[in-house]
Enzyme design. Structure first.
Site, PDB file in Angstrom:
ATOM      1  CG  ASP A  32      73.316  63.614  75.180  1.00 37.10           C
ATOM      2  OD1 ASP A  32      73.447  64.774  74.839  1.00 37.10           O
ATOM      3  OD2 ASP A  32      73.759  63.200  76.344  1.00 37.10           O
ATOM      4  N   GLY A  35      75.503  68.021  69.829  1.00 36.39           N
ATOM      5  CA  GLY A  35      76.460  69.156  69.877  1.00 36.39           C
ATOM      6  C   GLY A  35      77.745  68.568  69.481  1.00 36.39           C
ATOM      7  NE  ARG A  36      78.699  64.926  73.264  1.00 39.03           N
ATOM      8  CZ  ARG A  36      77.974  63.889  74.160  1.00 39.03           C
ATOM      9  NH1 ARG A  36      79.027  62.808  74.268  1.00 39.03           N
ATOM     10  NH2 ARG A  36      76.811  63.995  74.564  1.00 39.03           N
ATOM     11  CG  HIS A  49      70.721  71.189  68.301  1.00 36.66           C
ATOM     12  ND1 HIS A  49      70.449  70.041  69.289  1.00 36.66           N
ATOM     13  CD2 HIS A  49      70.882  72.209  68.839  1.00 36.66           C
ATOM     14  CE1 HIS A  49      71.147  70.425  70.415  1.00 36.66           C
ATOM     15  NE2 HIS A  49      71.241  71.769  70.269  1.00 36.66           N
ATOM     16  NE  ARG A  83      71.620  72.394  76.207  1.00 35.13           N
ATOM     17  CZ  ARG A  83      72.097  71.261  75.419  1.00 35.13           C
ATOM     18  NH1 ARG A  83      72.272  71.515  74.119  1.00 35.13           N
ATOM     19  NH2 ARG A  83      72.190  70.385  76.005  1.00 35.13           N
ATOM     20  CG  LEU A 143      54.494  55.701  66.688  1.00 35.40           C
ATOM     21  CD1 LEU A 143      55.269  54.558  67.576  1.00 35.40           C
ATOM     22  CD2 LEU A 143      55.807  56.553  66.190  1.00 35.40           C
ATOM     23  CB  SER A 208      69.246  64.177  81.941  1.00 37.73           C
ATOM     24  OG  SER A 208      70.681  63.768  81.772  1.00 37.73           O
TER      25      SER A 208
HETATM   26  C1  FPP Z   1      71.049  67.020  73.568  1.00 40.11           C
HETATM   27  O1  FPP Z   1      72.304  66.910  72.635  1.00 40.11           O
HETATM   28  C2  FPP Z   1      69.979  67.164  72.542  1.00 40.11           C
HETATM   29  C3  FPP Z   1      68.838  68.145  72.741  1.00 40.11           C
HETATM   30  C4  FPP Z   1      69.222  69.186  74.072  1.00 40.11           C
HETATM   31  C5  FPP Z   1      68.170  68.603  71.836  1.00 40.11           C
HETATM   32  C6  FPP Z   1      67.368  67.197  71.045  1.00 40.11           C
HETATM   33  C7  FPP Z   1      66.716  67.819  69.914  1.00 40.11           C
HETATM   34  C8  FPP Z   1      66.424  67.270  68.727  1.00 40.11           C
HETATM   35  C9  FPP Z   1      67.318  65.707  68.633  1.00 40.11           C
HETATM   36  C10 FPP Z   1      65.840  67.453  67.633  1.00 40.11           C
HETATM   37  C11 FPP Z   1      64.521  67.633  68.003  1.00 40.11           C
HETATM   38  C12 FPP Z   1      63.591  67.537  66.896  1.00 40.11           C
HETATM   39  C13 FPP Z   1      62.028  67.969  67.105  1.00 40.11           C
HETATM   40  C14 FPP Z   1      61.263  67.753  65.954  1.00 40.11           C
HETATM   41  C15 FPP Z   1      61.741  68.669  67.891  1.00 40.11           C
HETATM   42  P1  FPP Z   1      73.327  68.032  73.195  1.00 40.11           P
HETATM   43  O2  FPP Z   1      73.256  69.524  72.326  1.00 40.11           O
HETATM   44  O3  FPP Z   1      73.480  67.936  74.718  1.00 40.11           O
HETATM   45  O4  FPP Z   1      74.612  67.449  72.594  1.00 40.11           O
HETATM   46  P2  FPP Z   1      76.035  67.424  73.447  1.00 40.11           P
HETATM   47  O5  FPP Z   1      76.073  66.771  74.670  1.00 40.11           O
HETATM   48  O6  FPP Z   1      76.862  66.505  72.472  1.00 40.11           O
HETATM   49  O7  FPP Z   1      76.370  68.831  73.280  1.00 40.11           O
END
Ligand code: FPP
Length: 254
Positions: A32, A35-36, A49, A83, A143, A208
């Site tokens: 998580d 975005g921030r 991302h 989203r 793994l 979540s």
């Molecule tokens: C939450 O952060 C993150 C996600 C919804 C997406 C997670 C995806 C990745 C880390 C990349 C995945 C990589 C592969 C290889 C599949 P948020 O966007 O909700 O962040 P925020 O709360 O700061 O807005």
């Protein structure tokens, strides 16, 4: 430590302090804060991302190196479809981008790619990339890199209950044989051990809709670090914290 032969970097200081005796077998991570991370830099959310994807590579390698057997990463929840389309489209491209770049490395490192979640609802290109990685790594014994993609725990439990009911109706299962092990075995993680350690980044303290059944006895580690900033040192810190915990599974400590 297990799997050390695939890596060549010098040991981190944090890694040296990890006990080889009690490495969590299964680590699950709610990644998580992408975005921030982007917002702090005045960048679009998708840049966060993209950076988060780089962290996936780093953390997979480190987890493998210290001998973790299963790493489950929450990459896209059933709720994330809400989203903006641009962001969803970008997130749906990440698995193929990641795998097109890193699949050879994962194969070399003996990593097996797996997925939990509803694969059928993914765009064809995402599904193809994930299925290809699953097939190409099916024989690997290191793994398990388990992506939770289009995953929702309540829906997983509903499907498990429906399958159990069908099997009871068909006479394949007696209703008195429905135990908690039965329910575990009907989940998408039925073949995997339950997580020993759950990490959630970015200062949020909730599940979540992630692995609600499987996390019953899991140790939780919350950190304020945003996922794109989550480093190997942070992973080692979480593992060290886990190693200091006394797990009683409802009983008394010995
Ligand atoms: C939450 O952060 C993150 C996600 C919804 C997406 C997670 C995806 C990745 C880390 C990349 C995945 C990589 C592969 C290889 C599949 P948020 O966007 O909700 O962040 P925020 O709360 O700061 O807005």
């Amino acid at each position: 430590m297990a799997n050390k032969q695939w890596f060549w970097q010098p040991k981190h200081t944090g890694e040296a302090a990890i006990s080889e005796e009690n490495v969590p077998v299964h680590i699950a991570i709610i990644m998580d804060g992408n975005g921030r991370w982007a917002k702090k830099r005045a960048l679009p959310r998708i840049a966060g991302h993209n950076e988060g994807m780089k962290t996936v590579r780093k953390i997979t390698r480190s987890a493998n190196r210290i001998g973790v057997k299963v790493l489950t990463l929450y990459a896209f929840s059933t709720e994330n479809w809400k989203r903006p389309k641009l962001e969803v489209d970008f997130l749906m491209k990440l698995p193929e981008e990641f795998l097109s770049t890193f699949l050879p490395e994962l194969i070399e490192e003996n990593v097996r790619v797996e997925m939990i979640g509803d694969i059928e609802q993914l765009p064809a290109h995402t599904k193809k990339a994930v299925q290809n990685a699953i097939e190409k790594t099916a024989g690997n014994t290191g793994l398990v890199l388990n992506f939770a993609l289009n995953y929702g725990s309540r829906s997983e439990i509903v499907h498990a209950v429906q399958s159990i009911m069908k099997d009871v109706e068909a006479g394949k299962l007696a209703d008195q044989d429905v135990t908690d092990e039965t329910i575990s075995s009907y989940l998408m993680t039925g073949h995997l051990p339950e997580p020993d350690l759950l990490i959630r980044t970015s200062g949020e303290h909730r599940l979540s809709n992630f692995m609600l059944w499987q996390l019953a006895y899991t140790e939780f580690f919350f950190t304020d670090v945003l996922w794109p900033d989550f480093s190997e040192e942070h992973l080692f810190e979480a593992v060290k914290a886990f190693q200091k915990r006394s797990r009683r599974f409802g009983g008394l400590s010995q």
